[in-house]
Design a protein around this motif. Structure first.
Motif, PDB file in Angstrom:
ATOM      1  N   PHE A  81      -7.395  32.297 -18.289  1.00 46.32           N
ATOM      2  CA  PHE A  81      -7.272  33.423 -17.360  1.00 46.32           C
ATOM      3  C   PHE A  81      -5.809  33.862 -17.317  1.00 46.32           C
ATOM      4  CE2 PHE A  81     -11.048  31.243 -15.568  1.00 46.32           C
ATOM      5  CZ  PHE A  81     -11.960  32.275 -15.751  1.00 46.32           C
ATOM      6  N   GLU A  82      -5.591  35.157 -17.274  1.00 47.51           N
ATOM      7  CA  GLU A  82      -4.210  35.670 -17.284  1.00 47.51           C
ATOM      8  C   GLU A  82      -3.510  35.436 -15.949  1.00 47.51           C
ATOM      9  OE1 GLU A  82      -4.097  39.727 -18.431  1.00 47.51           O
ATOM     10  OE2 GLU A  82      -4.941  39.369 -20.442  1.00 47.51           O
ATOM     11  N   ASN A  83      -4.245  35.492 -14.849  1.00 47.53           N
ATOM     12  CA  ASN A  83      -3.627  35.388 -13.515  1.00 47.53           C
ATOM     13  C   ASN A  83      -3.650  33.952 -12.986  1.00 47.53           C
ATOM     14  OD1 ASN A  83      -3.127  38.183 -13.412  1.00 47.53           O
ATOM     15  ND2 ASN A  83      -5.258  38.556 -12.764  1.00 47.53           N
ATOM     16  N   MET A  84      -3.193  33.032 -13.783  1.00 44.17           N
ATOM     17  CA  MET A  84      -3.036  31.638 -13.319  1.00 44.17           C
ATOM     18  C   MET A  84      -1.551  31.408 -13.081  1.00 44.17           C
ATOM     19  SD  MET A  84      -5.723  29.502 -15.688  1.00 44.17           S
ATOM     20  CE  MET A  84      -5.374  27.996 -14.818  1.00 44.17           C
ATOM     21  N   PRO A  85      -1.135  31.295 -11.803  1.00 42.73           N
ATOM     22  CA  PRO A  85       0.306  31.241 -11.503  1.00 42.73           C
ATOM     23  C   PRO A  85       1.033  30.099 -12.193  1.00 42.73           C
ATOM     24  CG  PRO A  85      -1.039  31.098  -9.505  1.00 42.73           C
ATOM     25  CD  PRO A  85      -1.972  31.210 -10.632  1.00 42.73           C
ATOM     26  N   GLU A  86       0.345  28.947 -12.377  1.00 45.78           N
ATOM     27  CA  GLU A  86       1.032  27.786 -12.954  1.00 45.78           C
ATOM     28  C   GLU A  86       1.362  27.974 -14.432  1.00 45.78           C
ATOM     29  OE1 GLU A  86      -1.769  27.717 -11.348  1.00 45.78           O
ATOM     30  OE2 GLU A  86      -1.521  26.494  -9.538  1.00 45.78           O
ATOM     31  N   LEU A  87       0.726  28.939 -15.085  1.00 46.32           N
ATOM     32  CA  LEU A  87       0.958  29.095 -16.517  1.00 46.32           C
ATOM     33  C   LEU A  87       2.399  29.540 -16.820  1.00 46.32           C
ATOM     34  CD1 LEU A  87      -2.357  30.804 -17.698  1.00 46.32           C
ATOM     35  CD2 LEU A  87      -1.669  28.423 -17.975  1.00 46.32           C
ATOM     36  N   ARG A  88       3.011  30.276 -15.890  1.00 47.83           N
ATOM     37  CA  ARG A  88       4.368  30.778 -16.126  1.00 47.83           C
ATOM     38  C   ARG A  88       5.418  29.979 -15.356  1.00 47.83           C
ATOM     39  NH1 ARG A  88       0.953  35.028 -16.266  1.00 47.83           N
ATOM     40  NH2 ARG A  88       1.098  36.400 -18.075  1.00 47.83           N
ATOM     41  N   TYR A  89       4.969  28.916 -14.723  1.00 48.44           N
ATOM     42  CA  TYR A  89       5.913  28.065 -13.991  1.00 48.44           C
ATOM     43  C   TYR A  89       6.734  27.264 -14.984  1.00 48.44           C
ATOM     44  CZ  TYR A  89       7.661  24.680 -10.614  1.00 48.44           C
ATOM     45  OH  TYR A  89       8.475  23.881  -9.853  1.00 48.44           O
ATOM     46  N   GLN A  90       8.062  27.175 -14.790  1.00 49.99           N
ATOM     47  CA  GLN A  90       8.954  26.568 -15.781  1.00 49.99           C
ATOM     48  C   GLN A  90       8.669  25.082 -15.975  1.00 49.99           C
ATOM     49  OE1 GLN A  90      13.095  27.009 -14.822  1.00 49.99           O
ATOM     50  NE2 GLN A  90      13.813  26.005 -16.682  1.00 49.99           N
ATOM     51  N   TYR A  91       8.351  24.380 -14.923  1.00 43.51           N
ATOM     52  CA  TYR A  91       8.127  22.934 -15.006  1.00 43.51           C
ATOM     53  C   TYR A  91       6.641  22.584 -14.819  1.00 43.51           C
ATOM     54  CZ  TYR A  91      13.172  22.939 -14.383  1.00 43.51           C
ATOM     55  OH  TYR A  91      14.504  23.189 -14.518  1.00 43.51           O
ATOM     56  N   GLY A  92       5.772  23.560 -15.006  1.00 46.88           N
ATOM     57  CA  GLY A  92       4.332  23.321 -14.800  1.00 46.88           C
ATOM     58  C   GLY A  92       3.764  22.251 -15.733  1.00 46.88           C
TER      59      GLY A  92
END
Length: 322
Positions: free
Chosen positions: A286-297
């Motif tokens: 899914f494109e709208n998964m906030p953790e995907l763009r988190y630096q330390y996710g």
């Protein structure tokens, strides 16, 4: 083969074939033992009818697999006995039917093959016993035959003890099949000895005309045979129970080992289920998964997964599940 022993009141003993029957008929007080091995039914019937045996008794004697029994007729008593032609410590045995026609002055035995007990008695003490009375010969044959059974069963006890130790040290399916085979053979033997017990119980309970209990020596011989049959039945029952206990013990050990294996697999599964759940969530595209763009996710998820696994391992060890 037809063999004959004849004893006279004067103490003389003659060996020969069926022609001694004429001598016996003309000699009052004499005793005769005719043993027929592997003869045709026509030959056997000719001799049996010469003694005027009951037709039903002759018919029972000629049945290949008649259960052991005892039955009294007018001039004779019929005993059908299950003897042995071979027996070893592995319980490999070959039984054969032995028929006794016991009368006041005669004994007629017939069997398809070599009977070890008859062979031994015919060549050793048969003459002395026959001179005393024919029923003593029949009882002694059964006594000796039971002795062969007991000797082999006692040898089997040693083999069974070794098998028990081997099963406890290194149990496997091969040993289990061996024990099950022994158990099956013991069942068959126990059935035979149960029939034999019935014969001796009748002999001790009822007064048969041609095996009189009022004679102390005859009663003593009957009791000796009964004791041996009782011991045989007890031994086979005991060995059957031991084999059953070994089978149950092996199944219990196998079930316990299986439970341990399943518990370990369950623990492993329980540890990886939440990790698989987390991996499944973040494996969705899914494109709208906030953790995907988190630096330390990535490192955060790894830390969470390792933490969950560590806590579950600590918990399982505390409960002694592995």
């Amino acid at each position: 083969m037809i063999r004959t022993l004849l004893t006279t009141p004067e103490g003389e003993t003659h060996e020969g074939d069926e022609h001694l029957l004429a001598v016996w008929q003309t000699t009052p007080g004499s005793h005769i033992w005719i043993d027929m091995q592997g003869e045709s039914q026509q030959s056997e019937r000719a001799i049996l009818e010469a003694f005027e045996f009951h037709p039903m008794a002759i018919q029972d004697a000629h049945k290949e697999r008649h259960p052991p029994k005892i039955e009294e007729f007018d001039n004779h008593t019929l005993i059908i006995y299950r003897g042995i032609s071979s027996f070893d410590a592995e319980l490999n045995y070959l039984p054969q039917q032995v028929c006794f026609f016991v009368g006041e002055r005669f004994l007629v035995t017939l069997h398809p093959g070599q009977a070890l007990s008859i062979e031994r008695l015919f060549n050793e003490h048969g003459k002395a016993l026959l001179a005393h009375s024919p029923e003593h010969v029949a009882l002694r044959v059964m006594y000796i035959s039971a002795g062969f059974y007991i000797d082999s069963l006692l040898e089997f006890e040693t083999a069974l003890s070794d098998l028990e130790d081997e099963l406890l040290e290194n149990g496997n399916d091969v040993l289990m099949r061996k024990i099950i085979t022994y158990r099956s053979r013991l069942v068959k033997m126990r059935r035979i000895f149960s029939y034999h017990q019935g014969i001796t119980q009748e002999l001790t309970a009822y007064d048969y005309e041609h095996l009189p209990r009022e004679e102390s020596e005859t009663l003593h011989a009957i009791n000796d045979v009964a004791d041996r049959f009782e011991r045989l039945y007890t031994l086979t029952q005991m060995y059957y129970d031991i084999c059953g206990d070994l089978i149950d013990g092996y199944i219990s050990i196998s079930s316990h080992q299986l439970n341990i294996t399943m518990r370990v697999l369950t623990v492993i599964t329980a540890i990886f289920v939440p990790l698989t759940f987390i991996a499944g969530i973040y494996g969705m595209n899914f494109e709208n998964m906030p953790e995907l763009r988190y630096q330390y996710g990535y490192f955060f998820v790894w830390g969470a997964m390792l933490g969950i696994a560590g806590v579950m391992i600590w918990l399982f060890k505390r409960k002694h599940w592995f």
